[in-house]
Design a protein around this motif. Structure first.
Motif, PDB file in Angstrom:
ATOM      1  N   ARG A   1      -2.141 -19.446  33.977  1.00 38.54           N
ATOM      2  CA  ARG A   1      -1.037 -18.852  34.381  1.00 38.54           C
ATOM      3  C   ARG A   1      -1.237 -18.177  35.509  1.00 38.54           C
ATOM      4  O   ARG A   1      -0.658 -18.138  36.702  1.00 38.54           O
TER       5      ARG A   1
ATOM      6  N   ASP B   1      -4.361 -18.162  23.834  1.00 38.45           N
ATOM      7  CA  ASP B   1      -3.633 -17.319  24.517  1.00 38.45           C
ATOM      8  C   ASP B   1      -4.412 -16.879  25.789  1.00 38.45           C
ATOM      9  O   ASP B   1      -3.771 -16.652  27.266  1.00 38.45           O
TER      10      ASP B   1
ATOM     11  N   SER C   1      -0.791  -9.919  29.314  1.00 36.52           N
ATOM     12  CA  SER C   1      -0.990 -10.836  28.039  1.00 36.52           C
ATOM     13  C   SER C   1      -2.453 -11.348  27.759  1.00 36.52           C
ATOM     14  O   SER C   1      -2.909 -11.373  26.677  1.00 36.52           O
ATOM     15  N   LEU C   2      -3.237 -11.442  28.881  1.00 35.70           N
ATOM     16  CA  LEU C   2      -4.456 -11.744  28.978  1.00 35.70           C
ATOM     17  C   LEU C   2      -5.313 -10.710  28.310  1.00 35.70           C
ATOM     18  O   LEU C   2      -6.252 -10.982  27.365  1.00 35.70           O
TER      19      LEU C   2
ATOM     20  N   SER D   1      -3.125 -17.656  29.626  1.00 29.17           N
ATOM     21  CA  SER D   1      -2.711 -16.655  30.519  1.00 29.17           C
ATOM     22  C   SER D   1      -3.792 -16.754  31.834  1.00 29.17           C
ATOM     23  O   SER D   1      -3.191 -16.567  33.024  1.00 29.17           O
TER      24      SER D   1
ATOM     25  N   GLU E   1       1.161 -11.464  33.145  1.00 29.40           N
ATOM     26  CA  GLU E   1       0.092 -12.402  32.468  1.00 29.40           C
ATOM     27  C   GLU E   1      -1.276 -11.873  32.265  1.00 29.40           C
ATOM     28  O   GLU E   1      -1.946 -11.989  31.475  1.00 29.40           O
TER      29      GLU E   1
END
Length: 283
Positions: free
Chosen positions: A188, A181, A234-235, A185, A231
């Motif tokens: 992204r 993940d 999310s990171l 991320s 993102e």
């Protein structure tokens, strides 16, 4: 041997003591020693008392108990051990008086005292054996409790090892998932950053009069910035998951080390008890 010959063998202080009825009448039992079954009188070598001196404790008008010195100090002597009934009958404060014992009585007193000494030593040895036996039983019982506690902790350590292995596997899976993940991320974010940079470059290249184009590119840049922010969230979440994945393992390691320290402390205590028990059995 006549009385003059006997008197010649008695120290002058002793003659003075035995001749002084008033002085003798003031003597009393002042101390008792239960362990030695002995009584103390405040008169000693300075008053002419010797191991051959004979006395008696006045119990009442009809009863006396003979005593004689075995430990003589300048101003005090302790009697030879007495029979239990005689010792119990004597109280502090009871009067003491010289005893004019014949040779047979004199020897019999010392013979009986020697027998009482042997009996007392046997009794003391039995008491010591009983005390030693009780202490040994207490040590063995304590050792058994410590061994049982140590065995229980050993079982907990085995369970901790098993749980730690399982938790390590789960932590590895969580680490791998978080790493994926994080990488996704980050990629992204990099892509969106490139896209935003491109949009900003296009907007900067527009003519000043192209207001519609400027607004359109600004809207796209805002949308891309929102995607980057999402993102990044999310990171951070993936990074937190990776960090937390080790927390359970680290906690399990600390718990296991504490159990091991408790077990090792018990082992040291058990070894100390083993030495003490072995020393007692050798005596």
């Amino acid at each position: 041997m006549n009385r003059l010959h006997i008197a010649a063998l008695i120290p002058a202080a002793a003659i003075l003591f035995f001749a002084s009825g008033a002085f003798a009448a003031g003597l009393t039992v002042d101390l008792k020693n239960d362990d030695a079954r002995s009584v103390s009188i405040s008169i000693g070598a300075d008053n002419g008392v010797t191991p051959e001196s004979d006395f008696e404790v006045v119990i009442d008008a009809e009863h006396t108990i003979p005593v004689f010195p075995v430990e003589i100090f300048p101003l005090r002597f302790w009697s030879a051990p007495l029979a239990p009934d005689d010792y119990d009958a004597i109280r502090t404060g009871m009067a003491i008086q010289p005893l004019k014992a014949d040779k047979t009585t004199h020897r019999l007193m010392r013979k009986m005292a020697a027998e009482q000494q042997k009996t007392l030593r046997r009794e003391q040895a039995e008491v010591k054996r009983a005390e030693t036996g009780k202490k040994l039983d207490d040590l063995l019982a304590r050792r058994a409790r410590l061994v049982a506690q140590k065995d229980k902790i050993d079982g907990w350590i085995v369970d901790a090892d098993r749980g730690l292995a399982d938790e390590t596997d789960r932590a590895q899976w969580r680490d791998d998932s978080a790493d994926q993940d994080i990488a996704r991320s980050q990629q992204r974010i990099d892509d969106l950053t490139d896209q935003r940079n491109e949009l900003q470059a296009q907007r900067d290249a527009l003519p000043r009069k192209d207001r519609a184009g400027y607004d359109r590119l600004t809207s796209q840049i805002t949308s891309v910035n929102a995607g980057i922010a999402s993102e990044r969230n999310s990171l951070r979440y993936a990074q937190d998951r990776k960090r937390d994945s080790r927390t359970f393992v680290d906690r399990g390691v600390r718990d296991k080390r504490k159990l091991q320290a408790d077990r090792d402390a018990l082992a040291v205590e058990i070894r100390a008890l083993d030495r003490e028990i072995a020393n007692m059995r050798e005596k």
